[in-house]
Design a protein around this motif. Structure first.
Motif, PDB file in Angstrom:
ATOM      1  N   SER A   1      49.591 -33.621 -13.174  1.00  0.00           N
ATOM      2  CA  SER A   1      49.681 -32.495 -12.241  1.00  0.00           C
ATOM      3  C   SER A   1      48.272 -31.961 -11.994  1.00  0.00           C
ATOM      4  CB  SER A   1      50.547 -31.391 -12.847  1.00  0.00           C
ATOM      5  OG  SER A   1      49.854 -30.821 -13.960  1.00  0.00           O
ATOM      6  N   LYS A   2      48.126 -31.112 -10.964  1.00  0.00           N
ATOM      7  CA  LYS A   2      46.784 -30.615 -10.592  1.00  0.00           C
ATOM      8  C   LYS A   2      46.079 -29.945 -11.772  1.00  0.00           C
ATOM      9  CE  LYS A   2      44.061 -28.829  -7.014  1.00  0.00           C
ATOM     10  NZ  LYS A   2      42.805 -29.099  -7.669  1.00  0.00           N
ATOM     11  N   GLY A   3      46.821 -29.093 -12.454  1.00  0.00           N
ATOM     12  CA  GLY A   3      46.228 -28.368 -13.574  1.00  0.00           C
ATOM     13  C   GLY A   3      45.821 -29.295 -14.712  1.00  0.00           C
ATOM     14  N   LEU A   4      46.705 -30.240 -15.020  1.00  0.00           N
ATOM     15  CA  LEU A   4      46.399 -31.183 -16.108  1.00  0.00           C
ATOM     16  C   LEU A   4      45.253 -32.110 -15.710  1.00  0.00           C
ATOM     17  CD1 LEU A   4      49.960 -32.097 -17.413  1.00  0.00           C
ATOM     18  CD2 LEU A   4      48.137 -30.960 -18.704  1.00  0.00           C
ATOM     19  N   ALA A   5      45.230 -32.485 -14.427  1.00  0.00           N
ATOM     20  CA  ALA A   5      44.132 -33.338 -13.953  1.00  0.00           C
ATOM     21  C   ALA A   5      42.808 -32.597 -14.101  1.00  0.00           C
ATOM     22  CB  ALA A   5      44.366 -33.724 -12.496  1.00  0.00           C
ATOM     23  N   GLN A   6      42.833 -31.294 -13.808  1.00  0.00           N
ATOM     24  CA  GLN A   6      41.598 -30.503 -13.931  1.00  0.00           C
ATOM     25  C   GLN A   6      41.170 -30.436 -15.405  1.00  0.00           C
ATOM     26  OE1 GLN A   6      39.994 -29.725 -11.351  1.00  0.00           O
ATOM     27  NE2 GLN A   6      38.546 -28.106 -11.855  1.00  0.00           N
ATOM     28  N   ARG A   7      42.151 -30.320 -16.281  1.00  0.00           N
ATOM     29  CA  ARG A   7      41.841 -30.318 -17.723  1.00  0.00           C
ATOM     30  C   ARG A   7      41.268 -31.681 -18.130  1.00  0.00           C
ATOM     31  NH1 ARG A   7      44.208 -26.516 -21.277  1.00  0.00           N
ATOM     32  NH2 ARG A   7      45.197 -24.800 -20.165  1.00  0.00           N
TER      33      ARG A   7
ATOM     34  N   GLU B   1      33.483 -25.488  -8.757  1.00  0.00           N
ATOM     35  CA  GLU B   1      34.799 -24.823  -8.726  1.00  0.00           C
ATOM     36  C   GLU B   1      35.635 -25.246  -9.943  1.00  0.00           C
ATOM     37  OE1 GLU B   1      35.313 -22.507  -6.712  1.00  0.00           O
ATOM     38  OE2 GLU B   1      33.870 -22.886  -5.115  1.00  0.00           O
ATOM     39  N   PRO B   2      35.158 -24.936 -11.137  1.00  0.00           N
ATOM     40  CA  PRO B   2      35.825 -25.478 -12.343  1.00  0.00           C
ATOM     41  C   PRO B   2      37.221 -24.946 -12.599  1.00  0.00           C
ATOM     42  CG  PRO B   2      34.124 -23.884 -12.948  1.00  0.00           C
ATOM     43  CD  PRO B   2      33.995 -24.110 -11.478  1.00  0.00           C
ATOM     44  N   THR B   3      37.560 -23.804 -12.058  1.00  0.00           N
ATOM     45  CA  THR B   3      38.895 -23.272 -12.364  1.00  0.00           C
ATOM     46  C   THR B   3      39.924 -23.618 -11.289  1.00  0.00           C
ATOM     47  OG1 THR B   3      38.225 -21.172 -11.398  1.00  0.00           O
ATOM     48  CG2 THR B   3      38.075 -21.368 -13.799  1.00  0.00           C
ATOM     49  N   SER B   4      39.509 -24.442 -10.332  1.00  0.00           N
ATOM     50  CA  SER B   4      40.410 -24.820  -9.252  1.00  0.00           C
ATOM     51  C   SER B   4      41.651 -25.538  -9.804  1.00  0.00           C
ATOM     52  CB  SER B   4      39.649 -25.741  -8.295  1.00  0.00           C
ATOM     53  OG  SER B   4      40.520 -26.417  -7.465  1.00  0.00           O
ATOM     54  N   GLY B   5      42.808 -25.050  -9.453  1.00  0.00           N
ATOM     55  CA  GLY B   5      44.058 -25.694  -9.864  1.00  0.00           C
ATOM     56  C   GLY B   5      44.556 -25.290 -11.242  1.00  0.00           C
ATOM     57  N   LEU B   6      43.790 -24.479 -11.951  1.00  0.00           N
ATOM     58  CA  LEU B   6      44.210 -24.079 -13.299  1.00  0.00           C
ATOM     59  C   LEU B   6      45.061 -22.814 -13.241  1.00  0.00           C
ATOM     60  CD1 LEU B   6      40.869 -24.613 -15.308  1.00  0.00           C
ATOM     61  CD2 LEU B   6      42.933 -26.028 -15.421  1.00  0.00           C
ATOM     62  N   ASP B   7      46.050 -22.729 -14.120  1.00  0.00           N
ATOM     63  CA  ASP B   7      46.859 -21.512 -14.202  1.00  0.00           C
ATOM     64  C   ASP B   7      46.060 -20.459 -14.993  1.00  0.00           C
ATOM     65  OD1 ASP B   7      47.032 -22.148 -16.898  1.00  0.00           O
ATOM     66  OD2 ASP B   7      48.994 -23.110 -16.702  1.00  0.00           O
ATOM     67  N   PRO B   8      46.541 -19.217 -15.058  1.00  0.00           N
ATOM     68  CA  PRO B   8      45.756 -18.167 -15.729  1.00  0.00           C
ATOM     69  C   PRO B   8      45.331 -18.528 -17.149  1.00  0.00           C
ATOM     70  CG  PRO B   8      47.572 -17.201 -14.533  1.00  0.00           C
ATOM     71  CD  PRO B   8      47.744 -18.671 -14.431  1.00  0.00           C
ATOM     72  N   LEU B   9      46.230 -19.224 -17.868  1.00  0.00           N
ATOM     73  CA  LEU B   9      45.856 -19.641 -19.229  1.00  0.00           C
ATOM     74  C   LEU B   9      44.738 -20.668 -19.183  1.00  0.00           C
ATOM     75  CD1 LEU B   9      49.207 -20.012 -21.197  1.00  0.00           C
ATOM     76  CD2 LEU B   9      47.303 -18.452 -21.684  1.00  0.00           C
ATOM     77  N   GLY B  10      44.857 -21.571 -18.221  1.00  0.00           N
ATOM     78  CA  GLY B  10      43.845 -22.608 -18.056  1.00  0.00           C
ATOM     79  C   GLY B  10      42.499 -22.003 -17.678  1.00  0.00           C
TER      80      GLY B  10
END
Lengths: 270, 242
Positions: free
Chosen positions: B140-146, B164-173
């Motif tokens: 998923s987008k968030g996991l891919a960013q991780r 843009e390191p926080t792009s696609g991350l949820d608040p916890l991310g």
């Protein structure tokens, strides 16, 4: 060198994973089936107007034609695989991550070329190997011309793949595929006209664009034909095979150098 | 211009970049000293990504020069010890996360047990350890960013370039990403963060460069740029509108 090895291995895996690998496998199966069928010609005896044709003479025409077509298929395959093997990761953006590592542009482009070539040459070795084996066993031709033809095809594949990859850096996929198709057809036609001209009128040079292509372009078909013409007792190719191989080797070096040079300072989308 | 030490990991010297008639960057000077953490701010099209592209050797300055760790960015040695997370993260097709990280680790110069330890460490840190055997292009987008962060942090880079390191991350991310950047800073890494998210820059960087239409509109330490009683957002708006 380590970076090149890592990237070349990834490039090979990438080439094998692509849907294109299915096309390569299909060409391989069709090619071997064609070889299996064509090498049966003459097994039961061929006669023209009631007169039996000597099997050795028949093999002298069947074998070069069959090998020549198969070799051209391998060259086309080289172009097809190389047409987007470097351009695709650049367009998709996945190349950015690799290129942000301490990797030289030459290592990256060289690795992509190596991956495409390993797939093509592997498939080519299977196709031409099977064809040669069938020709030797069924038609009784010598193995040496087949080996010389394989070497010519391998060098030709390097030329086609490197030039195609270079073209893919400046034009779209459709244009690149057209470039490969038309380029290969024209080179084979020019080389063919040159060979026939040499046999029929050795003192007359072919002029125009066709003549220029035959004299100065990559002798893709000339080198293959010169190698396997030894199967035909009526054709004396003389020393045209080593000459063609030297020219082909020069074209291979030039093709790879052009690719590395073109990619050296190319801008990368991120 | 941010200048406070003799050794600069990231430098743009009067760098300009033009695409056709459009000036993406115009005579930008930037010098990021070793160990500093700098936020690169600007509106869309201000030239932030172009600046990163010049620094990584993905683009050639039309004028001026870029240097990465004191070298021409086209020199592969300049990218030794550099971690990069692009804005548009495109992960390779049909490759597991484990393999993706192994290849990146190998290219970063890691091998054997060191590489295995490093992969274990970054995947644990970025929370993707249980995804190691999944294809990266299916995340998923968030996991891919991780996963992208994991590859950027592999080998404890001395220089981190984050677009843009926080792009696609949820608040916890987002909170995790802040911690990863802070950890990199704490061990002395040079960090350049290009972002739209002012609050993230405020929390992770101590210096800021604000770009406006390809030019440096303001730069300096956060404390110096933000006047008493105003936020970074106020300072940003003032810089881009002045």
């Amino acid at each position: 060198m380590r970076a090149f090895a890592v990237l070349a291995w990834e490039s090979l895996r990438d080439a094998l994973r692509r849907r294109l690998a299915i096309s390569v496998a299909l060409v391989l199966v069709l090619g071997v089936a064609a070889a299996q069928s064509c090498t049966q010609i003459g097994v039961g005896g061929v006669s023209i107007q009631g007169a039996p044709v000597e099997p050795r003479l028949l093999a002298g025409y069947v074998a070069p034609l069959l090998f020549g077509f198969q070799a051209l298929a391998v060259l086309a395959m080289a172009g097809l695989v190389a047409s987007d093997h470097l351009a695709r990761p650049l367009a998709e953006g996945s190349a950015v991550l690799w290129l942000a590592r301490p990797v030289s542009r030459a290592a990256f482009a060289g690795a992509r070329l190596a991956g495409a070539l390993v797939v093509t040459l592997g498939a080519g070795a299977l196709l031409l190997g099977a064809t040669s084996a069938l020709l030797v066993v069924r038609q009784g031709v010598a193995i040496a011309p087949a080996l010389a033809g394989c070497a010519a095809t391998a060098l030709g594949a390097v030329v086609v793949a490197s030039l195609t990859m270079t073209a893919s850096l400046v034009m779209g996929r459709t244009a690149v595929l057209l470039f490969v198709g038309l380029g290969l057809t024209f080179a084979a036609y020019a080389n063919g006209v040159g060979l026939v001209s040499d046999l029929v009128h050795p003192d007359v040079e072919v002029g125009g664009l066709v003549g220029a292509m035959n004299r100065f372009g990559p002798p893709l078909f000339t080198a293959i034909a010169a190698a396997v013409s030894a199967w035909n007792p009526h054709v004396d190719a003389g020393d045209s095979w080593p000459h063609a191989m030297v020219r082909l080797a020069a074209w291979s070096v030039a093709g790879v150098a052009l690719l590395l040079l073109r990619f050296r300072r190319r801008e990368i989308e991120s | 211009m941010v200048r406070c030490a003799a050794v600069f990991d990231l430098e743009l010297a009067s760098a300009s970049k033009r695409y056709g008639r459009r000036h993406a960057l115009s005579q930008v000077d930037l010098a990021v000293p070793r160990g500093a953490s700098v936020g690169l701010l600007g509106a869309n099209g201000a030239g932030k990504t172009t600046a990163l592209r010049l620094l990584l050797g993905f683009a050639i300055p039309t004028r001026g020069a870029a240097r990465l760790r004191g070298r021409d960015p086209f020199d592969p040695a300049s990218r030794r010890g550099v971690g990069y997370l692009p804005e548009r993260l495109r992960l390779p097709r049909a490759m597991t996360l484990a393999r993706f990280l192994r290849v990146h680790g190998a290219l970063a110069g890691l091998a054997g047990a060191d590489l295995a330890r490093e992969i274990e460490s970054v995947t644990e840190t970025t929370g993707v350890r249980d995804r190691l055997h999944e294809p990266v292009d299916g995340l998923s987008k968030g996991l891919a960013q991780r996963a992208g962060f994991a590859q950027a942090l592999l080998g404890k880079p001395d220089v981190l370039l984050l677009d843009e390191p926080t792009s696609g991350l949820d608040p916890l991310g987002v909170r995790d990403a802040r911690d990863w950047i802070s950890a990199a800073r704490a061990r002395g890494a040079t960090v350049l963060v290009s972002s739209h998210v002012l609050s993230e820059v405020e929390r992770t960087c101590d210096q800021v460069v604000i770009l406006r239409e390809g030019r440096v509109a303001a730069s300096g330490a956060l404390g110096a740029l933000v006047q008493p009683g105003e936020s970074l957002e106020d300072a940003f708006v003032r810089a881009v509108r002045s």
